[in-house]
Design an enzyme around this catalytic site. Structure first.
Site, PDB file in Angstrom:
ATOM      1  N   HIS A  95       0.903  -1.099  -0.106  1.00 15.90           N
ATOM      2  CA  HIS A  95      -0.092  -0.166   0.025  1.00 15.90           C
ATOM      3  C   HIS A  95       0.669   1.263   0.053  1.00 15.90           C
ATOM      4  O   HIS A  95       2.004   1.228   0.812  1.00 15.90           O
ATOM      5  CB  HIS A  95      -1.007  -0.117   1.151  1.00 15.90           C
ATOM      6  CG  HIS A  95      -1.944   1.089   1.184  1.00 15.90           C
ATOM      7  ND1 HIS A  95      -1.844   2.360   1.483  1.00 15.90           N
ATOM      8  CD2 HIS A  95      -3.117   1.010   0.938  1.00 15.90           C
ATOM      9  CE1 HIS A  95      -2.732   3.121   1.227  1.00 15.90           C
ATOM     10  NE2 HIS A  95      -3.809   2.107   0.950  1.00 15.90           N
ATOM     11  N   GLU A 166      -4.179   1.992  -7.156  1.00 21.13           N
ATOM     12  CA  GLU A 166      -4.152   3.184  -6.357  1.00 21.13           C
ATOM     13  C   GLU A 166      -3.577   4.424  -6.609  1.00 21.13           C
ATOM     14  O   GLU A 166      -2.329   4.473  -5.946  1.00 21.13           O
ATOM     15  CB  GLU A 166      -4.245   2.675  -4.893  1.00 21.13           C
ATOM     16  CG  GLU A 166      -5.144   1.527  -4.411  1.00 21.13           C
ATOM     17  CD  GLU A 166      -5.426   1.609  -2.847  1.00 21.13           C
ATOM     18  OE1 GLU A 166      -6.518   1.616  -2.476  1.00 21.13           O
ATOM     19  OE2 GLU A 166      -4.646   1.675  -2.130  1.00 21.13           O
TER      20      GLU A 166
HETATM   21  P1  PGA Z   1      -9.437   6.360   0.358  1.00 25.45           P
HETATM   22  O1  PGA Z   1      -8.089   5.328   0.515  1.00 25.45           O
HETATM   23  O2  PGA Z   1     -10.738   5.558  -0.247  1.00 25.45           O
HETATM   24  O3  PGA Z   1      -9.547   6.895   1.708  1.00 25.45           O
HETATM   25  O4  PGA Z   1      -8.799   7.444  -0.583  1.00 25.45           O
HETATM   26  C1  PGA Z   1      -7.988   4.450  -0.364  1.00 25.45           C
HETATM   27  C2  PGA Z   1      -6.739   3.352   0.130  1.00 25.45           C
HETATM   28  O5  PGA Z   1      -5.540   4.022   0.550  1.00 25.45           O
HETATM   29  O6  PGA Z   1      -6.847   2.060   0.231  1.00 25.45           O
END
Ligand code: PGA
Length: 260
Positions: A95, A166
């Site tokens: 992540h 992401e």
């Molecule tokens: P968010 O985070 O939905 O708060 O943007 C997503 C993530 O970091 O997995």
């Protein structure tokens, strides 16, 4: 079938065991009417084991692991073996917040993945570029590097995993840190990245599913989940509130039903 993951991050309320257990109990109850969506929660390791004992339909996963099983690693996360012993099957790896705040490099991602695969865990591997890289037209280059250095060295023919795309600039925590309003990436940018990721893995012999993550919420979930190239969502902030998280699950379920 769409996949919905809730990333509870370091949310204070959801590290409170009583509150976290209540959330899971309520979710289990409500999921009785949801037949077409898979749901996972990635909670902090403080509540991980207790929640995994409570959950049946909801998959409880960890937010990270340490790559070694034993040794002098003060402050390390639980190991893949620890998770396996506790019957926890899923784990987020790579992540961007672990990369940014805790210095997890692509090389470390590969080591973590190797240990996860060894213990037959199911990793959700997060990749994504930042805004400067995107603006310089380097999205594909960054994704390729993250995949080739962080993922390919750990893959075996039978490895089972999911990718979460992401883009860093779209993650609500980073947007806030930069004084920006959190908003998801544009659909055409997500399409480009997801298709590129699927293509790279296909060349290597893996048909992968790709989740999107970054500022998804009940208002934008329908648009995001209606796209065929988005296999599901990894949701941070909007998963911390039961009602908003469940609204997204219902949307995913309707779309999966309609597409099946
Ligand atoms: P968010 O985070 O939905 O708060 O943007 C997503 C993530 O970091 O997995």
């Amino acid at each position: 079938m769409k996949i919905i993951g809730g990333n509870w991050k370091f949310n204070k309320e959801l590290r409170n065991l009583k509150k976290a257990e209540k959330f899971i109990e309520k979710l289990e109850e409500k999921l009785k009417d949801i037949k077409n969506t898979k749901v996972s929660i990635f909670c902090h390791f403080w509540v991980l084991r207790e929640l995994s004992k409570k959950a049946k339909r909801v998959k409880i996963g960890a937010q990270d692991i340490h790559w070694e099983e034993d040794g002098s690693f003060t402050g390390a996360q639980p190991s893949a073996k620890d998770l396996k012993k506790a019957k926890i099957k899923e784990v987020l790896i790579g992540h961007s917040e672990t990369r940014f705040y805790f210095g997890v490099s692509d090389e470390k991602v590969a080591l973590k993945l190797k240990s996860a695969f060894k213990e037959k865990l199911f990793p959700i591997i997060c990749i994504g570029e930042d805004i400067e890289e995107k603006e310089k037209g380097k999205t594909k280059e960054v994704l390729k590097k993250q995949i080739e250095k962080g993922i390919f060295p750990a893959l075996k023919k039978d490895s089972k995993f999911l990718i979460a795309y992401e883009p860093i600039y779209a993650i609500s925590g980073f947007a806030k840190l930069r004084g920006k309003k959190p908003k998801p990436a544009k659909i055409e940018d997500i399409k480009l990245a997801h298709n590129f990721i699927k293509e790279i893995f296909l060349k290597k012999g893996f048909k992968v599913k790709v989740l999107y993550g970054g500022s998804s919420n009940p208002e934008n979930a329908k648009e995001l989940l209606s796209q065929d190239f988005i296999d599901g969502l990894l949701i941070g902030r909007a998963s911390w509130n039961f009602n908003s998280f469940f609204k997204i699950i219902k949307i995913a379920n309707e779309i999966s039903k309609w597409k099946s």
